[in-house]
Write an enzyme that holds these catalytic residues in place. Structure first.
Site, short mmCIF file in Angstrom:
data_model
loop_
_atom_site.label_atom_id
_atom_site.label_comp_id
_atom_site.label_asym_id
_atom_site.label_seq_id
_atom_site.Cartn_x
_atom_site.Cartn_y
_atom_site.Cartn_z
CE LYS A 84 26.31 54.47 36.28
NZ LYS A 84 25.57 53.85 37.36
C1 E4P Z 1 27.60 52.71 40.01
O1 E4P Z 1 27.26 53.66 39.38
C2 E4P Z 1 26.81 51.48 40.10
O2 E4P Z 1 25.45 51.82 40.08
C3 E4P Z 1 27.03 50.73 41.38
O3 E4P Z 1 27.98 51.34 42.20
C4 E4P Z 1 27.13 49.26 41.25
O4 E4P Z 1 27.29 48.70 42.52
P1 E4P Z 1 27.07 47.14 42.82
O5 E4P Z 1 28.27 46.41 42.29
O6 E4P Z 1 26.98 47.06 44.31
O7 E4P Z 1 25.81 46.74 42.12
#
Ligand code: E4P
Length: 225
Positions: A84
């Site tokens: 990522k």
């Molecule tokens: C995606 O990969 C992120 O980890 C995640 O969806 C972030 O979500 P949040 O905005 O609820 O923290």
């Protein structure tokens, strides 16, 4: 549509995986922090051994060389790891370089169609638009998903659209209607997809009627013997 669970909690990942409908996992530094005193790479390895699918693990460097170094280490952890990368200038460079090395990537922290266009051109495997966080600032996360779907269709990009920051079942439904390839969601949201009061009420009625049917049969058998 693929379902990913957005958590680093091993119990949640096991439970979701046991249902047989889980296609992968996304994690981020905040979710890893929530797990307390764990060793990051070991933890990522454990997740990859539980789920037969893509497991996103995030770099924390913000410069090209640092991201590449962390990406190479993560890619060695397990063949299911998807690295990522944050959506910043050096991140775009890293996505392009990792694509050339055939290391799978997921570009995170996407909030606009133009960002997503840039990421597809860099050759990322996934783009993660954060629906919930866009909604949080009184904008419309789903419009961003719809526009990215349209743009990627226009140019036949292979990058998969991973609807992220999903907060409730309506996000999942609308992302599916818009044509997002993947929805990643917290474990509770995944479980909430199952919920409908008419299902509960209907099952309760069926089971009660079944008991009544069995009682009636028993009574009938008693009378005729
Ligand atoms: C995606 O990969 C992120 O980890 C995640 O969806 C972030 O979500 P949040 O905005 O609820 O923290």
């Amino acid at each position: 549509m693929k379902f990913f669970v957005d958590t680093a909690d091993l119990d949640e990942i096991r439970e979701a995986n046991d249902m047989g409908i889980l296609d992968g996992v996304t994690t981020n530094p905040s979710l890893v922090k929530d797990e307390g005193n764990i060793e990051f790479h070991e933890h990522v390895y454990t997740i990859c051994e539980i789920v037969d699918g893509d497991v996103s693990a995030e770099v924390t460097a913000t410069d090209f060389d640092g991201m590449m170094e962390e990406a190479h280490t993560l890619a060695q952890v397990h063949e299911n790891v998807v690295v990522k990368i944050p959506l910043i200038k050096d991140g775009i460079k890293a996505l392009r370089a990792l694509d050339e090395e055939e290391i799978p990537t997921n570009c995170t922290l996407c909030f606009s169609p133009n960002q997503a266009l840039m990421v597809a051109k860099a050759g990322a495997d996934y783009i993660s638009p954060f629906i919930g966080r866009i909604d949080d600032i009184a904008s419309d996360g789903m419009t961003v998903i719809e526009e990215i779907v349209q743009i990627y269709d226009n140019y036949d990009f292979d990058t998969e659209i991973l609807a992220a920051s999903v907060r409730h079942p309506t996000h999942v439904k609308r992302a599916a209607l818009a044509g997002a390839d993947v929805a990643t969601m917290p474990f509770d949201t995944l479980m909430n997809l199952l919920e409908h009061p008419l299902t509960d009420r209907g099952l309760e009625r069926f089971l009660a009627d079944w008991e009544a049917y069995k009682e009636a049969r028993k009574a009938e058998a008693g009378m005729s013997s």
